[in-house]
Design a protein around this motif. Structure first.
Motif, PDB file in Angstrom:
ATOM      1  N   THR B 257       0.661  -1.406   0.039  1.00  0.00           N
ATOM      2  CA  THR B 257       0.045  -0.235   0.022  1.00  0.00           C
ATOM      3  C   THR B 257       0.900   1.366  -0.091  1.00  0.00           C
ATOM      4  O   THR B 257       0.333   2.433  -0.027  1.00  0.00           O
ATOM      5  CB  THR B 257      -0.951   0.085   1.351  1.00  0.00           C
ATOM      6  N   THR B 406      -1.901   2.898   4.736  1.00  0.00           N
ATOM      7  CA  THR B 406      -1.285   1.984   5.490  1.00  0.00           C
ATOM      8  C   THR B 406      -1.557   1.648   6.807  1.00  0.00           C
ATOM      9  O   THR B 406      -1.603   0.556   7.285  1.00  0.00           O
ATOM     10  CB  THR B 406       0.172   2.026   5.219  1.00  0.00           C
ATOM     11  N   THR B 417       3.554  -2.771  13.312  1.00  0.00           N
ATOM     12  CA  THR B 417       4.110  -1.651  12.805  1.00  0.00           C
ATOM     13  C   THR B 417       5.186  -1.023  13.792  1.00  0.00           C
ATOM     14  O   THR B 417       5.341  -1.338  15.118  1.00  0.00           O
ATOM     15  CB  THR B 417       3.299  -0.338  12.430  1.00  0.00           C
ATOM     16  N   ALA B 446       5.558   0.661   1.907  1.00  0.00           N
ATOM     17  CA  ALA B 446       4.654   0.390   3.090  1.00  0.00           C
ATOM     18  C   ALA B 446       5.500  -0.178   4.143  1.00  0.00           C
ATOM     19  O   ALA B 446       5.285   0.108   5.379  1.00  0.00           O
ATOM     20  CB  ALA B 446       3.512  -0.712   2.860  1.00  0.00           C
TER      21      ALA B 446
END
Lengths: 180, 556
Positions: B257, B406, B417, B446
């Motif tokens: 993304t 994202t 993340t 991403a």
């Protein structure tokens, strides 16, 4: 002398090759042999603190096994309990070990970023904090529950972690008397 | 889970212990005869055998004989470490009818037992404890089966940038249907706002066109103007709902993304000062017929490599130099000065730009350049002097930052993340780009700011791995995972919050309460959920509450 300093470490005994100190080398005797065992004076069996080491099987257990191969021995009352990830260590199981009459529990996890599963040891830190609070309520010095993150590359990492924990544990001894 | 083996399984529990001599190695610190006696006195143990080298062919035969003679169903090997011979014993003993989940280990060799100070007596006591614990744990062990799940033969690629298109191409050329979802009206991602691309200096739209040709065909379906609304399911069997209501059943997901470029509001007068633009805006200026400026100053590392965003955005040096070269090729009289904090090594045509007469001045974050009305003041660290550079255009190289979409997707797919918001896989070094065992792969920006070449390579890599998964037809894994007793779940959702592998989902039960649904096929067996479960509903199948408890109770 390098050897004598190490002998002072609580509950820890380094076996020296008989007659030879090989000062300057960190680990003198590679394998605990007969001659070495004879030279090992110090505490009698059962005199050391009864401890459980909960070790993650990835990094810490590797370090413990490496330490053994490098000739490092530790107190006979220290049991190693392997777990697959310290993330699975629960408050109940730690308390159970204390209830069993152990003086201390040392939890060894993998360093941040080294966790095989992502963040097990980080999570374990939270569980340890929680358990320490409970221990304090129960009049048990929270320092008796140790928590260290080590890497598995060298046995020395385990030796250092255990030595540091032993020092902390020693400090709690006087306090324990006051509480009890 | 809480009960341990029951019924016939319980009746069949007969734990045998093999004490290894290891060629006299263990004898040094453990009195084996006393150990054997101690073990035999343990009511849990049905039989104890001392064998020299049970890991040898001869030793294994002796173990097998002992098993059949005594009708043992579970074994504890007291000897060396599980790490060393765990696999060997599990495989060999399954030949004698012992399930691999019923083989336990007590390490009485490597440092676990050598008693050190206490000599052999203490060593023996310690070894006995270790064996008792392992035996007690084995007596309560549950049979764990190998898990299997089918795979839907479709790959979903999220993001129609270069990485996404490369991934879709990689899957489709191998003959697997792929759906490519792009949130904008047209594919191309960040590339669409560039003029020419490094290192080929091809026009960006030409490049996008070539990539689209690569994925043209029946096997790739392009869905534009859509985003992911919700995701359910697990590896091999995801159900993804797109905005607009379309549902897609996918076996694997490639996340590409991408990222966005930081808008450097307030930095070096951007927004207030008309002569200050970003590199992205400069790309567009180069498209036009007019010369963008006579004297141009470019400032690198704007808003990155600072305390807020300490990372290097990696592509801005290359982009600035590429734009400089494009400019100088068209307008040789243009004067360009680049203020840099040091170039990233893969900055490509740095030498070529230097030959074209581009000046490069190194500045430090302690004394950043000051942009005025028609000049830039900077402290040159090489000459140690303050310099004023007259200019009519200042171009800022702003860093790549994680895009909002994202971030939103990471929350929906529950992907971890890093501290900046880029997707980070659990094992960046060992299994880059993979969310094991989830059947989700990540490529492109991403994940981390990357060049076009890198994005294409990552896309190919992610696509071919997604194909590997789908091509296998099924996923199977050892069941060293967590287990769940639904009756005990109180629906507090803590396990769902802590699981980084997306193996737990909160679903509504018949009574309207939310309960945790554990998906073993996606579980790694780390046990993080177990440690937070307040009701004991979750337990590790290979180390149940009962196993750990009885092991602790077995300490004497």
């Amino acid at each position: 002398m390098a050897g004598s300093k190490r002998e002072k470490r609580a509950g820890v005994k380094v076996k020296k090759a008989a007659g030879k100190t090989r000062s300057g080398k960190r680990r003198a005797g590679r394998r605990p042999g007969k001659a070495q065992a004879k030279g090992a004076t110090g505490r009698r069996a059962g005199a050391g603190p009864r401890l459980a080491i909960i070790a993650c099987t990835w990094h810490p257990l590797e370090s413990i096994e490496n330490a053994a191969r490098e000739g490092y021995t530790y107190g006979p009352d220290i049991l190693v309990l392997p777990v697959r990830c310290t993330g699975a260590v629960t408050v109940a199981n730690i308390l159970r070990l204390f209830a069993k009459g152990l003086e201390g529990v040392l939890v060894l996890g993998c360093k941040e970023g080294d966790c095989h599963y992502f963040n097990g040891s980080e999570r374990c830190g939270e569980i340890i904090e929680e358990t320490r609070e409970i221990l304090e309520w129960g009049g048990i010095a929270p320092e008796r529950l140790g928590f260290t993150l080590i890497s598995g590359s060298e046995g020395r990492n385990f030796e250092d972690a255990l030595d540091a924990y032993m020092k902390d544990l020693k400090k709690t001894r006087g306090r324990r008397k006051r509480v009890a | 889970m809480a009960d341990g083996p029951c019924g016939d399984e319980r009746k069949a529990v007969k734990v045998g212990v093999v004490v290894c001599e290891c060629g006299g190695e263990i004898k040094r610190s453990v009195d084996l005869a006393a150990l054997e006696k101690g073990i035999a006195a343990d009511p849990v143990v049905a039989g104890v055998f001392r064998i020299n080298y049970p890991c040898s062919a001869k030793g294994l035969a002796a173990v097998g004989e002992a098993i059949s003679k005594r009708g043992l169903s579970r074994m504890v090997i007291a000897g060396c470490s599980e790490r060393l011979f765990g696999r060997l014993f599990r495989e060999a003993l399954s030949g004698f009818g012992i399930d691999p989940s019923f083989v336990g280990f007590a390490n009485i060799r490597d440092g676990m037992a050598p008693g050190g100070a206490g000599g052999r007596k203490a060593g023996t006591a310690k070894a006995l404890n270790l064996v008792r614990m392992a035996a007690a744990s084995m007596a309560e062990a549950l049979r764990v089966e190998v898990l299997e799940a089918g795979i839907k033969p479709l790959c979903l690629v999220l993001g129609g940038g270069v990485a996404g298109m490369a991934a879709a191409g990689a899957v489709a050329t191998r003959g697997v249907k792929t759906v490519l979802v792009e949130k904008e009206k047209e594919p191309g991602g960040l590339l669409r706002s560039l003029n020419a691309v490094f290192p080929s200096y091809r026009r960006a739209d030409e490049f996008i066109g070539a990539m689209l040709d690569e994925i043209a065909g029946d096997l790739v379906e392009m869905v534009t103007g859509a985003e992911v609304e919700s995701v359910t399911g697990h590896v091999g069997n995801y159900e993804v709902t797109l905005t607009g209501g379309r549902k897609i059943e996918a076996g694997a997901i490639v996340v590409a993304t991408g990222a966005s470029v930081l808008s450097p509001d307030g930095l070096f007068g951007y927004g207030d000062n008309d002569i200050v633009v970003t590199q992205m805006e400069f790309e567009h200026m180069l498209e036009g017929d007019k010369q963008p400026g006579g004297k141009i100053v470019m400032i690198q590392c704007v808003g990155s490599r600072n305390p807020e965003r300490p990372y290097c955005s990696r592509i801005c040096c290359t982009a600035s130099i590429k734009n400089t070269i494009l400019l100088k090729e068209r307008y040789p009289s243009a004067e360009v000065t680049i203020l840099s904090r040091g170039f990233a090594e893969y900055a490509g045509d740095l030498d070529r730009a230097r030959d074209m007469g581009v000046k490069i001045i190194r500045y430090t974050p302690e004394r950043p350049p000051v942009v005025g009305g028609n000049s830039v003041e900077v402290f040159d660290t090489i000459s140690g002097m303050e310099t004023t550079i007259p200019c009519d255009l200042v171009v800022l190289a702003a860093p790549i930052v994680p895009s909002e979409s994202t971030r939103a997707l990471a929350a929906k797919l529950r992907l971890p993340t890093d501290e900046y918001g880029f997707l980070i896989e659990p094992q960046p070094k060992l299994r880059p780009g993979e969310f094991v065992p989830r059947g989700i792969y990540v490529a492109g920006s991403a994940h981390w700011p990357c060049t076009i070449t890198e994005a294409v390579v990552q896309g190919y890599s992610a696509g071919s791995r997604a194909f590997d998964l789908i091509n296998a037809g099924k996923v199977s894994k050892s069941a060293f995972v967590a287990g769940m007793e639904e009756d005990l779940c109180r629906g507090c959702s803590r396990c769902c919050e802590v699981c980084m592998h997306g193996a737990i989902e909160m679903v509504e039960a018949e009574d309207g309460m939310k309960r945790a649904l554990h998906m073993p096929i996606q579980c790694t067996g780390c046990g993080v959920c177990v440690s937070v479960c307040p009701s004991g509903a979750l337990s590790l199948k290979y180390a149940t509450w009962r196993q750990v408890g009885s092991a602790i109770e077995a300490i004497v």
